[in-house]
Scaffold this motif. Structure first.
Motif, mmCIF file in Angstrom:
data_model
loop_
_atom_site.group_PDB
_atom_site.id
_atom_site.type_symbol
_atom_site.label_atom_id
_atom_site.label_comp_id
_atom_site.label_asym_id
_atom_site.label_seq_id
_atom_site.Cartn_x
_atom_site.Cartn_y
_atom_site.Cartn_z
ATOM 1 N N PHE A 73 -11.525 -12.666 -11.807
ATOM 2 C CA PHE A 73 -12.872 -12.957 -12.307
ATOM 3 C C PHE A 73 -12.876 -14.117 -13.297
ATOM 4 C CE2 PHE A 73 -13.440 -8.161 -11.640
ATOM 5 C CZ PHE A 73 -13.772 -8.344 -10.312
ATOM 6 N N ARG A 74 -11.777 -14.279 -14.053
ATOM 7 C CA ARG A 74 -11.755 -15.292 -15.096
ATOM 8 C C ARG A 74 -11.421 -16.675 -14.555
ATOM 9 N NH1 ARG A 74 -7.897 -13.847 -19.892
ATOM 10 N NH2 ARG A 74 -9.522 -12.253 -20.122
ATOM 11 N N HIS A 75 -10.545 -16.739 -13.585
ATOM 12 C CA HIS A 75 -10.039 -18.032 -13.137
ATOM 13 C C HIS A 75 -10.546 -18.429 -11.745
ATOM 14 C CE1 HIS A 75 -7.341 -17.988 -16.562
ATOM 15 N NE2 HIS A 75 -6.897 -16.788 -16.187
ATOM 16 N N ALA A 76 -11.450 -17.652 -11.172
ATOM 17 C CA ALA A 76 -11.988 -17.994 -9.849
ATOM 18 C C ALA A 76 -13.412 -17.453 -9.741
ATOM 19 C CB ALA A 76 -11.095 -17.402 -8.756
ATOM 20 N N THR A 77 -14.049 -17.820 -8.677
ATOM 21 C CA THR A 77 -15.381 -17.271 -8.355
ATOM 22 C C THR A 77 -15.288 -16.582 -7.005
ATOM 23 O OG1 THR A 77 -15.968 -19.421 -7.407
ATOM 24 C CG2 THR A 77 -16.603 -19.014 -9.704
ATOM 25 N N PRO A 78 -14.688 -15.392 -6.985
ATOM 26 C CA PRO A 78 -14.387 -14.753 -5.700
ATOM 27 C C PRO A 78 -15.644 -14.256 -4.981
ATOM 28 C CG PRO A 78 -13.880 -13.267 -7.498
ATOM 29 C CD PRO A 78 -14.258 -14.581 -8.130
ATOM 30 N N GLY A 79 -15.628 -14.407 -3.674
ATOM 31 C CA GLY A 79 -16.667 -13.802 -2.853
ATOM 32 C C GLY A 79 -16.272 -12.403 -2.440
ATOM 33 N N GLN A 80 -14.976 -12.084 -2.529
ATOM 34 C CA GLN A 80 -14.472 -10.743 -2.201
ATOM 35 C C GLN A 80 -13.088 -10.576 -2.809
ATOM 36 O OE1 GLN A 80 -14.678 -8.631 1.890
ATOM 37 N NE2 GLN A 80 -12.592 -9.422 1.848
ATOM 38 N N VAL A 81 -12.780 -9.348 -3.211
ATOM 39 C CA VAL A 81 -11.447 -9.007 -3.705
ATOM 40 C C VAL A 81 -10.877 -7.923 -2.785
ATOM 41 C CG1 VAL A 81 -10.091 -8.028 -5.582
ATOM 42 C CG2 VAL A 81 -11.977 -9.587 -6.099
ATOM 43 N N GLU A 82 -9.672 -8.156 -2.315
ATOM 44 C CA GLU A 82 -9.002 -7.176 -1.436
ATOM 45 C C GLU A 82 -7.804 -6.591 -2.168
ATOM 46 O OE1 GLU A 82 -6.490 -6.949 2.764
ATOM 47 O OE2 GLU A 82 -7.687 -8.726 2.303
ATOM 48 N N VAL A 83 -7.736 -5.250 -2.206
ATOM 49 C CA VAL A 83 -6.617 -4.536 -2.814
ATOM 50 C C VAL A 83 -5.999 -3.641 -1.740
ATOM 51 C CG1 VAL A 83 -5.845 -2.927 -4.587
ATOM 52 C CG2 VAL A 83 -7.674 -4.568 -5.103
ATOM 53 N N ALA A 84 -4.714 -3.829 -1.485
ATOM 54 C CA ALA A 84 -3.995 -3.020 -0.484
ATOM 55 C C ALA A 84 -2.849 -2.298 -1.177
ATOM 56 C CB ALA A 84 -3.469 -3.900 0.642
ATOM 57 N N VAL A 85 -2.805 -0.976 -1.016
ATOM 58 C CA VAL A 85 -1.739 -0.159 -1.599
ATOM 59 C C VAL A 85 -1.042 0.563 -0.449
ATOM 60 C CG1 VAL A 85 -1.127 1.663 -3.220
ATOM 61 C CG2 VAL A 85 -3.074 0.164 -3.706
ATOM 62 N N ARG A 86 0.232 0.250 -0.261
ATOM 63 C CA ARG A 86 1.026 0.872 0.794
ATOM 64 C C ARG A 86 2.280 1.485 0.172
ATOM 65 N NH1 ARG A 86 -0.550 -4.152 2.817
ATOM 66 N NH2 ARG A 86 -2.026 -4.050 4.560
ATOM 67 N N GLY A 87 2.752 2.551 0.783
ATOM 68 C CA GLY A 87 3.934 3.200 0.222
ATOM 69 C C GLY A 87 4.674 4.031 1.230
ATOM 70 N N ASP A 88 5.972 4.231 0.979
ATOM 71 C CA ASP A 88 6.787 5.159 1.751
ATOM 72 C C ASP A 88 7.473 6.092 0.758
ATOM 73 O OD1 ASP A 88 8.787 3.648 0.607
ATOM 74 O OD2 ASP A 88 9.221 2.514 2.430
ATOM 75 N N GLU A 89 8.575 6.718 1.191
ATOM 76 C CA GLU A 89 9.210 7.689 0.309
ATOM 77 C C GLU A 89 9.974 7.036 -0.835
ATOM 78 O OE1 GLU A 89 11.944 6.912 3.836
ATOM 79 O OE2 GLU A 89 9.817 7.232 3.451
ATOM 80 N N CYS A 90 10.064 5.693 -0.835
ATOM 81 C CA CYS A 90 10.842 5.015 -1.870
ATOM 82 C C CYS A 90 10.021 4.107 -2.787
ATOM 83 C CB CYS A 90 11.955 4.167 -1.235
ATOM 84 S SG CYS A 90 13.282 5.134 -0.517
ATOM 85 N N ARG A 91 9.025 3.410 -2.223
ATOM 86 C CA ARG A 91 8.377 2.355 -2.995
ATOM 87 C C ARG A 91 6.871 2.348 -2.783
ATOM 88 N NH1 ARG A 91 12.384 -0.906 -4.734
ATOM 89 N NH2 ARG A 91 10.941 -2.450 -5.540
ATOM 90 N N LEU A 92 6.200 1.684 -3.719
ATOM 91 C CA LEU A 92 4.786 1.336 -3.577
ATOM 92 C C LEU A 92 4.686 -0.186 -3.551
ATOM 93 C CD1 LEU A 92 2.537 3.578 -5.869
ATOM 94 C CD2 LEU A 92 2.615 3.517 -3.378
ATOM 95 N N ASP A 93 3.928 -0.697 -2.596
ATOM 96 C CA ASP A 93 3.656 -2.131 -2.503
ATOM 97 C C ASP A 93 2.173 -2.362 -2.756
ATOM 98 O OD1 ASP A 93 6.153 -3.582 -1.708
ATOM 99 O OD2 ASP A 93 6.120 -2.060 -0.129
ATOM 100 N N ILE A 94 1.871 -3.203 -3.722
ATOM 101 C CA ILE A 94 0.489 -3.472 -4.130
ATOM 102 C C ILE A 94 0.178 -4.940 -3.884
ATOM 103 C CG2 ILE A 94 -1.148 -3.416 -6.045
ATOM 104 C CD1 ILE A 94 0.742 -1.287 -7.319
ATOM 105 N N HIS A 95 -0.876 -5.212 -3.117
ATOM 106 C CA HIS A 95 -1.325 -6.572 -2.837
ATOM 107 C C HIS A 95 -2.756 -6.730 -3.356
ATOM 108 C CE1 HIS A 95 2.030 -7.527 -0.030
ATOM 109 N NE2 HIS A 95 1.995 -6.216 0.180
#
Length: 532
Positions: free
Chosen positions: A441-463
């Protein structure tokens, strides 16, 4: 009668020579399927028959020459056995001891009795005294049969050969000076002793020093690693997890595995020297058993026992020091928690009750919520359900985007089940998401924000992906801001990684963090029973 006794004596000597010469074909590892011992016995019988039939003019060409030939054949077979026992420390230890006993006893017997007769000369030492050399052979074999001796075989092996070569050098030099140069006996003996004392013995000490320095360098390196583990470990578990690797580095065993050890003391070596037993550092850890040091090249020695005991004592002290440090930190956390709750919490609560408008009330509530999270993070035993955390993360991201009137695309692919996270883990991920949205929000004028949270038995990946980034603002604001450093620090605090890059008008953020046990126990814990 004398002729009969002499005949029996020749037969016995030939049988002993044949069996000793072919012993190493079958011991300690059988070299092949050929019946070499039987062939040796048959050849000895043929030589005895030829001697009885007087097919030669003298026993010099039958009995004594055959014994010398058998000695040479035994050396050749022993060298083959030496190659075959490579990587078999127990068999190599037995070979060393048996060869040492047989070689020294046989060499003395041949040098004092057989060799002068085979060369047609006279014995320099009376026969009764010469026969005493046979005792060396039998006493050496008897000592080797006692398994405890094998525990010391490495040290005996080198010391005995040093003694043998030192004496042989004096004899060879003395003979060279007397028979070749023609010096008088006293002068030759004096010179040979001087050469041995001033050349051989300093050279031997230098070689032994090289071997000792190699072991000392390895011990110094291991102790430095132990000190590094102590200062780098942030918990008792860190030192405990590094303990098997420390032993692996020091002794380089063929196998290091968990086992129930049959000993009472903390550190002990098996009677045959093949295994080193170490009691677990704590009740939660398994006992360890190391087998065959230096990748099977030798046995464990008393020096190894001393070094292992030293490493164990130092590691115990390191664990005790970390426990004391953790106890002190826990006491300090409790004190800080009480002060925050009683002082800061009360002041924020007063602000909430006396807020003049809705905006101030909302700020006070947010501050109170942040304080609660901080207090929970100070409690190391506090935890929360992963499913609840995912729901809270999504709710907060959606509220932030609604405030800024920016659409949120939330993608989630995590099988949470009943998994739990530490409060510190929950807060760090929450702050990473919050800071990512703040940057968007501070450094851009986004038209959309996408948040992806994926995980298995070992890790969480956040995009986190947002558009609307202009090239000029990306260079001057985003890359120069402190938010990225804060997010990277939070990800690394959890043992994860963080990355950020720009693609056209998009900003792409990725954080990958390991999950707390027990959710990631199948993948993240070091419970392997064998280290190779």
């Amino acid at each position: 009668m004398i002729a009969v006794l002499m005949s029996v004596n020749h037969l016995a000597v030939l049988m002993v020579c044949a069996t000793l010469a072919t012993l190493f074909w079958v011991y300690p590892i059988r070299l092949g399927r050929a019946p070499v011992p039987m062939i040796g016995i048959l050849l000895a019988l043929l030589v005895w028959v030829a001697d009885q039939l007087q097919l030669t003019s003298s026993p010099q060409y039958t009995i004594y020459s055959s014994i010398l030939g058998g000695f040479v054949c035994g050396i050749i077979i022993m060298s083959l056995q030496w190659r075959a026992t490579r990587g078999h420390p127990l068999e190599r230890a037995a070979l060393k001891w048996c060869f040492l006993s047989i070689f020294i006893g046989s060499l003395l017997l041949i040098a004092l009795i057989m060799l002068p007769a085979a060369l047609g000369g006279t014995r320099a030492v009376p026969l009764v005294i010469s026969l005493a050399s046979v005792l060396v052979l039998y006493l050496g074999l008897a000592a080797g049969l006692h398994r405890y001796r094998l525990f010391h075989v490495e040290r005996w092996w080198f010391r005995t050969w040093h003694w043998f070569f030192g004496g042989a050098l004096v004899l060879v030099l003395d003979a060279l000076l007397v028979f070749v140069i023609g010096l008088a006996g006293g002068m030759a003996l004096l010179l040979s002793l001087a050469i041995a004392g001033w050349v051989y013995f300093p050279l031997r000490q230098w070689l032994m020093g090289l071997l000792g320095r190699s072991d000392q360098r390895l011990l110094d390196s291991t102790l430095r690693q132990l000190v590094n583990n102590l200062f780098a470990a942030d918990s008792e578990a860190g030192i405990r997890n590094a303990w098997p690797g420390l032993l692996q580095r020091m002794f380089n065993p063929l196998q290091c595995r968990a086992a129930e050890i049959p000993v009472v003391s903390d550190v002990q070596v098996s009677a045959d020297g093949a295994r080193l037993y170490l009691r677990a550092l704590t009740a939660a850890d398994p006992d360890l058993m190391l087998e065959h040091p230096d990748q099977g090249g030798r046995l464990f020695t008393p020096e190894d026992l001393r070094v292992a005991t030293l490493l164990r004592d130092l590691t115990d002290k390191a664990v005790a020091a970390v426990r004391a440090r953790e106890l002190g930190a826990d006491v300090e956390r409790q004190r800080i928690s009480r002060d925050l709750h009683d002082d800061v919490g009360g002041r924020i609560l007063s602000l909430l009750r006396n807020a003049p408008d809705e905006q101030q009330e909302k700020l006070a509530r947010n501050a109170l919520q942040s304080l609660r999270e901080a207090l929970q993070a100070l409690d190391q035993s506090a935890s929360c359900r992963l499913a609840d955390s995912l729901e809270d993360w999504q709710k907060e991201c959606r509220e932030r985007c609604e405030e800024m009137q920016v659409p949120l695309l939330w993608r989630q692919s995590v099988d949470a089940g009943g998994a739990k996270l530490s409060v510190r883990y929950d807060i760090n991920v929450r702050r990473i998401l919050s800071e990512a949205l703040t940057n968007a929000f501070r450094h851009a004028t986004p038209g959309q924000v996408e948040v992806a949270v994926r995980g298995d038995e070992c890790r969480l990946d956040i995009h986190v992906i947002n558009d609307g980034v202009s090239a000029g603002r990306a260079e001057t604001d985003v890359l120069a801001g402190r938010g990225l450093n804060h997010m990277r620090t939070r990800a690394e605090e959890l043992g994860g990684t963080f990355s950020f890059r720009l693609e056209a008008d998009q900003a792409r953020l990725h954080a990958s963090v390991p999950l707390d046990p027990p959710y990631g126990v199948a993948c993240c814990s070091d419970t392997a029973t064998t280290l190779r």
